[in-house]
Design a protein around this motif. Structure first.
Motif, short mmCIF file in Angstrom:
data_model
loop_
_atom_site.label_atom_id
_atom_site.label_comp_id
_atom_site.label_asym_id
_atom_site.label_seq_id
_atom_site.Cartn_x
_atom_site.Cartn_y
_atom_site.Cartn_z
N MET A 156 42.28 44.58 37.81
CA MET A 156 41.81 45.20 39.05
C MET A 156 40.41 44.72 39.42
SD MET A 156 41.39 49.28 39.90
CE MET A 156 39.95 49.48 38.85
N VAL A 157 39.48 44.72 38.47
CA VAL A 157 38.09 44.46 38.81
C VAL A 157 37.69 43.00 38.68
CG1 VAL A 157 37.41 46.79 38.18
CG2 VAL A 157 37.30 44.98 36.47
N VAL A 158 38.50 42.19 37.97
CA VAL A 158 38.12 40.79 37.74
C VAL A 158 39.09 39.83 38.41
CG1 VAL A 158 37.66 39.03 35.99
CG2 VAL A 158 36.98 41.40 35.57
N GLU A 159 40.37 39.96 38.11
CA GLU A 159 41.33 38.95 38.54
C GLU A 159 41.79 39.14 39.97
OE1 GLU A 159 44.54 38.94 35.78
OE2 GLU A 159 43.27 38.63 34.02
N LEU B 287 32.90 44.17 31.68
CA LEU B 287 31.69 44.31 32.48
C LEU B 287 30.97 42.98 32.61
CD1 LEU B 287 29.87 46.26 34.00
CD2 LEU B 287 28.69 46.75 31.86
N GLY B 288 30.98 42.17 31.55
CA GLY B 288 30.38 40.85 31.65
C GLY B 288 31.08 39.97 32.67
N ARG B 289 32.39 40.06 32.74
CA ARG B 289 33.12 39.29 33.74
C ARG B 289 32.88 39.84 35.15
NH1 ARG B 289 38.87 39.06 30.42
NH2 ARG B 289 38.19 37.58 28.81
N GLU C 131 29.90 38.33 36.87
CA GLU C 131 30.00 36.97 37.39
C GLU C 131 30.58 36.92 38.79
OE1 GLU C 131 32.34 34.85 34.60
OE2 GLU C 131 30.82 34.89 33.03
N ARG C 132 31.04 38.05 39.29
CA ARG C 132 31.60 38.07 40.64
C ARG C 132 30.48 38.14 41.67
NH1 ARG C 132 36.00 42.48 41.55
NH2 ARG C 132 35.94 41.38 43.54
N ASP C 133 30.87 37.90 42.93
CA ASP C 133 29.88 37.94 44.00
C ASP C 133 29.29 39.33 44.16
OD1 ASP C 133 30.26 35.29 44.48
OD2 ASP C 133 31.70 35.57 46.10
#
Length: 647
Positions: free
Chosen positions: A462-465, A495-497, A500-502
């Motif tokens: 949900m939050v990364v991919e 949380l680390g990934r 890396e998002r915008d």
């Protein structure tokens, strides 16, 4: 042409000798005339086909020229209407009213801003959407009136009336954005639902006096509904008459509101009078009026009159919209008219012939599916969900995410999570993109069943991919549950990934995970996440700062976090960090490159100190950010992912 002249000469030289000869000659002359006429037509046809762009005479050509000149005087060419680019622009009229944005303004960066706000609204993060739109007012990309209306309407739907009114004041009164009629309609609807009908009427009069547009039928719907709910039905009738006097057509929904008000007062006669007036003014009206009568009749236990009203509507064979049919379905199912509801549902499926006519929507299927679950017919619910029309021209409905979310939620409520998972996997095969609610339904079910590995998997999706904009409050809830269930390292990795998002994580996300890591003694991972937080420009809460400082001080490592807290790296919170490229010399090579140390094949004898404007620096350069970073061994691959390092 030569043959024609020869025949004419021969006829002129001929003279009548006798009656017989005269009769013969007259007969032959008739035949000759018909032959000559046929030849003349053929010659004219050949002449026209050969000379299609010429005129038969000079007079005709002159007449055509005069006609063209007259036409140019009446209809000048387009280039004559264009303003001379070298001419100065006319000064705008300062007294002319400013007009609201048109749809052509919703392009480029302003369209991106609008989509970003809409994504936050769909994710349920109304505060984030409001903050994004407010901050954009002070940037080069100001929001359009459509963006402002979207966040105002979302606040109204959430029941946050004061916030909707505050947004209207901020956008349209303080920020000098011109509202349109939709903006005023949202404001009027908000005041009416909050019980301030008189304020809504004042806004209506303000539109009449100052706005460069007229009220719409939706304006009268909101006002009449507010007045009817307030028990002022006579004032609502006055607004109906004013709507008709101002040239608006007879709006079925305005009449329906008034009819419903009179029916609730028990005045069936007055309701019928308004219904007759509507039918006189409109040959085709909205069938929702019949649904209002049907509901009232069934409340009065008058089944015959209710079914008569329903059959009267069907006999008219109106092409009803999905919203109207959905209202009829709800009324029929409310009073256990399952056979009639099923027949109407199948008729809607047969009439669904996109793109010519849309007869159903996802709400139609949701109504029927929910009824099946209410009756305990789960297998029948799946059949209804996949139903399509049987007519040759009908087409199956392309289900959207809202339809899938509804049936997935019903499956999870009945403990059939595996069926919901199958439908979630089916969405990708049907080219349906899952939204935030799709993930939340399954994550909540996994949390309820204590399936934490599945929670980690779907939360990461949900939050990364997925690339969706997540709800901050919901993410706090999931991270807190992961920490409580002993999944701290998994939460730190996710949380680390996210970092890396915008769109960067919120400070509360870091506070939950870093505090849990420090409590478990995993200080290195906590420090790495804290470094990512600082690099992203996110200000740490005072509680987190005090707790981390105290924890590291007990281990004798307080200097590491103090240097991190003292750093000023990265842009403002919520925006991606900008990394400056490595410094380069005039040859375009990095300083560390061997080729950059030679200029024209010559090796410098000693490094040259950097100067600014030909002046030697009076003091050594200040330490860089890298010099201030605490020394620590290089993290492993997993640690780099968890800490959000960029290479």
């Amino acid at each position: 042409m030569a043959l024609y002249r020869i025949l004419l000469r021969s006829l002129r030289r001929s003279s009548p000798l006798s009656p017989t000869i005269s009769a013969y000659s007259s007969t032959s002359s008739c035949c000759t005339d018909s032959l000559l006429h046929h030849q003349q037509q053929q010659l004219n046809h050949n002449f026209i086909s050969v000379r299609s762009f010429a005129f038969s005479s000079a007079e005709e050509a002159a007449a055509e020229r005069r006609r063209r000149k007259r036409r140019l005087r009446i209809e000048p060419p387009l280039h004559a209407l264009r303003r001379d680019p070298s001419a100065p622009r006319p000064r705008p009229d300062p007294n002319a009213p400013r007009l609201p944005d048109s749809t052509s303004a919703l392009v480029g960066p302003r369209l991106n801003l609008h989509n970003r706000v809409q994504s936050l609204v769909r994710a349920g993060d109304l505060d984030g959407a409001s903050a994004t739109a407010r901050h954009a007012v002070f940037s080069n990309t100001r929001p359009t009136v459509f963006t402002c209306n979207a966040i105002m309407a979302a606040m109204y739907r959430a029941g946050r009336h004061d916030d909707a009114i505050a947004l209207f004041t901020f956008f349209f009164k303080q920020s000098n954005i011109v509202p349109n009629i939709v903006s005023y309609n949202v404001l009027i609807n908000t005041h009416c639902d909050a019980g301030r009908v008189d304020t809504g009427i004042e806004i209506y009069h303000h539109i009449l006096a100052n706005a460069p547009f007229s009220p719409s039928p939706v304006t009268y719907r909101h006002l009449t509904k507010g007045l009817v709910d307030a028990g002022r039905i006579s004032d609502a009738i006055d607004f109906l008459r004013e709507m008709l006097n101002k040239g608006h057509g007879a709006d079925s929904l305005v009449y329906n509101i008034l009819i419903g008000g009179f029916l609730n007062l028990g005045n069936l006669e007055r309701a019928n009078e308004l219904f007759d007036e509507l039918r006189e003014r409109c040959l085709v009206y909205d069938g929702v009026v019949h649904a209002t009568f049907m509901d009232w009749y069934w409340k009065q236990e008058k089944d015959t009159e209710a079914m008569e009203s329903y059959r009267n509507l069907l006999d008219r064979q109106f092409k009803m919209s999905p919203v109207t049919c959905n209202t009829l379905l709800e009324v029929l199912l409310k009073y256990d008219k399952k056979a009639e509801a099923s027949a109407l549902f199948h008729q809607m499926l047969d009439n669904h012939t996109p793109p010519n006519f849309q007869a159903v929507n996802s709400d139609t299927f949701n109504i029927m599916v929910n009824e099946c679950f209410r009756l305990g017919k789960i297998s029948e619910a799946i059949e209804v969900f996949r139903k399509a029309g049987t007519q040759p021209k009908s087409k199956p409905f392309a289900m959207d995410a809202a339809g899938y979310n509804n049936i997935m939620g019903k499956f999870c409520e009945h403990g059939l999570v595996s069926e919901a998972e199958k439908l979630f996997g089916e969405m990708s095969t049907k080219s349906v993109i899952p939204d935030m609610n799709s993930y939340r339904i399954l994550i909540d079910s996994y949390l309820k069943e204590d399936r934490m590995d599945d929670v980690v998997q779907f939360f990461n999706k949900m939050v990364v991919e997925s690339g969706l904009r997540y709800n901050v409050t919901y993410c706090n809830k999931v991270l807190d549950e992961l920490v409580k269930k002993g999944k701290v390292e998994e939460a730190a990795e996710i949380l680390g990934r996210m970092g890396e998002r915008d769109v960067k994580p919120a400070a509360t996300h870091y506070e939950i995970v870093i505090s849990a890591l420090c409590k478990e003694g995993k200080l290195d991972k906590g420090r790495d996440l804290l470094g990512q937080m600082v690099r992203n420009g996110i200000v740490s809460p005072p509680t987190l700062r005090d707790f981390v400082s105290e924890t590291f001080e007990k281990e004798g490592r307080k200097d590491e976090v103090d240097r991190l807290f003292a750093m000023r790296v990265g842009p403002v919170a919520g925006m991606p960090p900008r990394y400056s490229p490595a410094p380069r010399n005039f040859a375009g090579m990095p300083p560390s490159s061997p080729l950059s140390r030679t200029v024209g094949g010559m090796q410098p004898s000693s490094p040259m100190p950097q100067t600014f404007g030909g002046m030697q620096p009076s003091s050594p350069a200040p330490p860089t950010v890298a010099d201030r970073l605490p020394s620590s061994p290089a993290p492993s691959t997993e640690g780099q992912v968890a800490a959000g390092f960029r290479y």
